[in-house]
Design a protein around this motif. Structure first.
Motif, short mmCIF file in Angstrom:
data_model
loop_
_atom_site.label_atom_id
_atom_site.label_comp_id
_atom_site.label_asym_id
_atom_site.label_seq_id
_atom_site.Cartn_x
_atom_site.Cartn_y
_atom_site.Cartn_z
N SER A 140 0.86 -1.18 0.00
CA SER A 140 0.00 0.00 0.00
C SER A 140 0.90 1.23 0.00
N PHE A 142 2.84 2.36 -2.20
CA PHE A 142 4.16 2.18 -2.82
C PHE A 142 4.23 3.00 -4.11
N LEU A 147 7.99 -0.42 -5.67
CA LEU A 147 7.50 -1.67 -6.29
C LEU A 147 8.65 -2.41 -6.96
N ASN A 161 -1.64 -2.93 -5.08
CA ASN A 161 -1.10 -1.74 -4.41
C ASN A 161 -2.28 -0.86 -4.06
N HIS A 178 0.94 0.23 -12.59
CA HIS A 178 0.30 -1.03 -12.16
C HIS A 178 -0.09 -1.88 -13.37
N THR A 185 -4.94 -2.16 -8.84
CA THR A 185 -5.03 -0.92 -8.07
C THR A 185 -6.21 -1.00 -7.12
#
Ligand code: NDP
Ligand SMILES: O=C(O)C(=O)[C@@H](O)[C@H](O)C(=O)CO
Length: 279
Positions: A140, A142, A147, A161, A178, A185
């Motif tokens: 969370s 990040f 990442l 995330n 992402h 997400t």
């Protein structure tokens, strides 16, 4: 089953398209709210060590009578537990508090880059997954750099995330990251919390056109972008309303107009993951 659509994550597990946020619910208010949310059809519940309500979430799950395997329980590792052994102990503490033998999705709550131990914490979650105590590993708050560091160190890409994401802060850049990395997400404060943009013309006018509430427009926008929002509401009526977003569709230009509400200073508080420390 609740009938909510699900996303398949990069580890093959599934995540309901909408979840229920539990911060800052506590005590009997929390148990009642989570119970009514599960009754309304939520199957993804979002808690954290730092919310101090894992016990209440566990109690609501037991009271709900919904089979355990239908629920996706998320918790989060606090910043003070990033050292490997502390992370393992923290997850075991979460399991005890929840009264569960497995956490479905465990996130590192904040990267706390000044502490610099989020890679150790991530390794611990990956090992706990191998032991079966955690089903899915995520993070969370990040950034792309955080990442890439955990992926590089472990070869395991976080499945999720969870980031601040609402119309004033639509995270266009992180959503593209992402997408590229195969990370789902999740949106925290998905309505915009105390600064919810309910009166902004793109939201209010879409609500009028579709005969829904501004909150439903924002959650529908989240869904159409592929985000998993975790709205919190202590009110059963709003809990139901926040799930009731599957029967209308925003046009592409409506989605784009809401995304265009984004602004560089759109964060709700000083929650820049590169500098925000939350222990
Ligand atoms: N990973 C992280 O760092 C973070 C994670 N989170 C997670 O995200 C969850 C949701 O975020 P949160 O900050 O609560 O913000 P939300 O955007 O979910 O907003 C919650 C607020 O909106 C109100 N509300 C809910 N539904 C409606 C509606 N349909 N119409 C009008 N008002 C509504 C609620 O009031 P009422 O309860 O009275 O209905 C509450 O005041 C948290 O509970 C937590 O689980 C949050 C912050 C950071
Ligand atoms: O709710 C969360 O998950 C948080 O991280 C919060 O503590 C958030 O940082 C906050 O509300 C700070 O005011």
């Amino acid at each position: 089953m609740s009938g909510l659509p699900v996303h398949t994550l990069n580890d093959g597990t599934t995540l309901p398209a909408i979840g229920f946020g539990t911060y800052p619910l506590k005590g009997e208010e929390c148990v009642t709210a989570v119970q009514s949310a599960i009754e309304a059809g939520y199957r993804l519940i979002d808690t954290a060590v730092n919310y101090g309500n894992e016990g209440e979430v566990g109690e609501a799950i037991r009271r709900s009578g919904v089979p355990r395997e239908e629920l996706v329980v998320t918790s989060k590792l606090p910043g003070r537990a990033h050292a490997y052994d502390d992370a393992v102990a923290s997850v075991r503490g979460s399991l005890d508090a929840l009264g569960l033998d497995r956490i479905d999705l465990h996130l590192i709550h904040w990267p706390n880059p000044r502490v610099g131990r989020y890679v150790d914490a991530y390794r611990a979650l990956v090992d706990l997954r191998a032991e079966g105590l955690v089903r899915t590993v995520g993070v969370s708050n990040f950034t792309e750099e955080h990442l890439l560091r955990v992926i590089d160190a472990t070869g395991v890409t976080p499945a999720v995330n969870q980031v601040e994401l609402h119309p004033y802060f639509p995270q266009v850049g992180m959503r593209a990251v992402h997408e590229r990395l195969g990370i789902r997400t999740e949106s925290w404060s998905p309505l915009g919390k105390r600064q919810a943009p309910f009166d902004e013309p793109p939201v209010a006018e879409a609500a009028e056109r579709h005969g829904v509430t501004p909150g439903q427009v924002i959650l529908r926008w989240q869904l159409q972008l592929g985000n998993v929002p975790v709205p919190k509401s202590a009110t059963p009526e709003r809990q139901r309303q926040n799930l009731d977003v599957l029967d209308f569709e925003l046009a592409d230009d409506e989605v784009a107009a809401i995304t265009a509400l984004g602004r560089p200073d759109g964060r709700l508080f000083d929650g820049d993951p590169d500098t925000h420390e939350e222990m």
